[in-house]
Write a protein that holds these residues in place. Structure first.
Motif, PDB file in Angstrom:
ATOM      1  N   UNK A  64      54.757  58.003  12.693  1.00 18.93           N
ATOM      2  CA  UNK A  64      54.024  57.467  11.257  1.00 18.93           C
ATOM      3  C   UNK A  64      55.225  57.016  11.107  1.00 18.93           C
ATOM      4  N   UNK A  65      57.119  56.922  10.690  1.00 15.70           N
ATOM      5  CA  UNK A  65      57.758  56.654  10.398  1.00 15.70           C
ATOM      6  C   UNK A  65      58.296  55.595  10.865  1.00 15.70           C
ATOM      7  N   UNK A  66      58.550  55.562  12.245  1.00  8.61           N
ATOM      8  CA  UNK A  66      58.532  54.865  12.758  1.00  8.61           C
ATOM      9  C   UNK A  66      58.293  53.642  13.812  1.00  8.61           C
ATOM     10  N   UNK A  67      56.733  54.008  14.835  1.00  8.31           N
ATOM     11  CA  UNK A  67      56.264  53.299  15.119  1.00  8.31           C
ATOM     12  C   UNK A  67      55.745  52.482  14.509  1.00  8.31           C
ATOM     13  N   UNK A  68      54.873  50.707  14.794  1.00 17.19           N
ATOM     14  CA  UNK A  68      54.038  50.767  14.305  1.00 17.19           C
ATOM     15  C   UNK A  68      52.706  50.949  14.652  1.00 17.19           C
TER      16      UNK A  68
END
Ligand code: FAD
Ligand code: NAP
Length: 335
Positions: free
Chosen positions: A222-226
């Motif tokens: 959730x922190x890295x991917x759209x």
């Protein structure tokens, strides 16, 4: 079964491309195949639409697989065999397994799409691939109209690849998958990959459970991917290339900090890093571009056409070829 004509493709693909689907056939039960009066060899099979790029209107009938159901089909001391219908959401299935304390899927938490598509490209994340837990794939043969079962060894699973994506392309409709999952006392945690162990440490989790690993994978993703619901994308657009040692050595000379991983037939270089080095990370080109946190993900900023996204992918491939002499191969299926 439901048949609709002239439907917008927008809700059916995570790139949010808006094109006409001439005929959309939604299948809720495998027995529906018997009543389908069309040439199945001419149809396109659609799951969650999270690994496709639509570049042209869909004139072939599209079969949307929406069959539901998950059940334990064999219960042993150390493992269970679980069968999931093709239309089940993959991530819901992972959460179901974790809530029943069945292990093996936790590293593959939050991968979008349906269970039926999972064997197609041998989905994988954080060092685990579906081939590591897959017992069998059940599929409907479009030509003979018979149900067949393929065991793991018959599918020729490789890095983001299987016979379903290569030599058997378009031949079968996968109807369910059967996975072998571990029971309490027999789980094997895989936390060495990427940021999993670091994040577990930061959270001061010592004897981690499969749920802990799943939670951490979800948080990292959730922190890295759209999120496709917010910004259209199909995940990694390209595969990570595996290059010969000699080419790797030549590139490393000028790029001593290049990330790399030993692979079966050479050295794997993260495609995201190569694309970043060519200046593409976060770049906006019209309505498309690459994601600011991960250059490997091509995004739709709103109203991009499939053609625009495809053209950007070609420009990226050309840059990487010119700078590193590496041919990036698309992972996303172009329709
Ligand atoms: P679709 O996109 O609908 O279809 C993909 C292909 O499979 C098409 O060729 C289609 O014809 C075929 N197909 C689908 N269902 C069937 C069926 N029942 N029978 C026969 N053929 C079928 N992938 C990974 O491997 N690892 C990741 O970590 C990962 N992360 C992602 C993150 C994001 C944000 C996004 C958007 C995508 C990611 N993906 C990842 C890619 C994608 O989620 C997977 O490939 C997924 O398995 C695709 O499932 P789907 O149901 O959406 O397939
Ligand atoms: P990351 O952790 O930033 O790592 C970058 C790349 O390095 C990854 O592509 C990964 O290859 C490779 N890598 C990292 N640690 C490795 C190790 N210990 N051994 C071998 N290779 C290693 O990657 P990310 O973008 O955040 O993605 C995390 C995981 O989710 C990866 O496994 C990735 O494949 C998966 N993912 C896939 C998609 C998709 O659409 N296919 C989208 C998002 C995330 P691998 O890709 O081969 O694992």
């Amino acid at each position: 079964m439901q048949i609709s004509n002239k439907v917008s493709s927008k809700p059916y693909n995570t790139f949010n491309i808006d094109l006409d689907i001439d005929q959309l056939i939604t299948i809720d039960d495998v027995s529906d195949f018997e009543y389908l009066d069309i040439d199945l060899t001419k149809i396109l099979v659609l799951g969650g639409g999270s690994n496709i790029l639509l570049t042209d209107k869909l004139t072939k009938p599209v079969l949307h697989i929406n069959t539901k159901g998950v059940k334990v089909v064999n219960d042993q001391e150390s493992y269970v065999l679980v069968e999931a219908c093709a239309g089940e959401e993959w991530h819901d299935f992972v959460l179901w397994a974790i809530s029943n304390n069945f292990g093996g899927l936790e590293n593959m938490s939050l991968i979008p799409g349906k269970c039926g598509a999972a064997p197609m490209q041998n989905i994988g994340a954080y060092g685990v691939e579906i081939k590591d837990v897959l017992h069998a794939v059940k599929a409907f043969d479009k030509t003979s109209k018979k149900m067949l079962t393929f065991h793991n060894s018959e599918c020729d699973f490789g890095y983001r690849s299987s016979n379903f994506k290569t030599i058997w392309k378009d031949k079968f409709i996968i109807t369910s998958i059967v996975l072998k999952l571990t029971k309490e006392g027999y789980h094997v945690l895989n936390t060495s990959y990427g940021a999993i162990s670091k994040t577990l440490e930061e959270k001061q989790i010592i004897n981690s459970t499969i749920k802990d690993v799943s939670d951490v994978v979800i948080a990292i993703r959730q922190s890295k991917l759209p999120d496709p619901k917010v910004i259209g994308n199909s995940g990694s657009f390209f595969k990570n290339p595996v290059v010969e040692q000699s080419l790797f050595d030549a590139i490393l000379k000028d790029n001593p900090n290049m990330p790399n991983y030993l692979a079966e037939n050479g050295v794997k270089i993260p495609a995201g890093w190569l694309i970043d080095q060519c200046g593409w990370k976060g770049k906006v080109v019209g309505q498309t571009g690459t994601y600011k946190n991960q250059a490997l993900v091509i995004v739709n900023h709103g109203e991009a056409t499939g053609e625009e996204i495809f053209n950007l992918s070609k420009d990226i491939q050309r840059s990487v070829k010119d700078k590193f002499n590496i041919e990036l191969e698309a992972e996303v299926n172009i329709w």
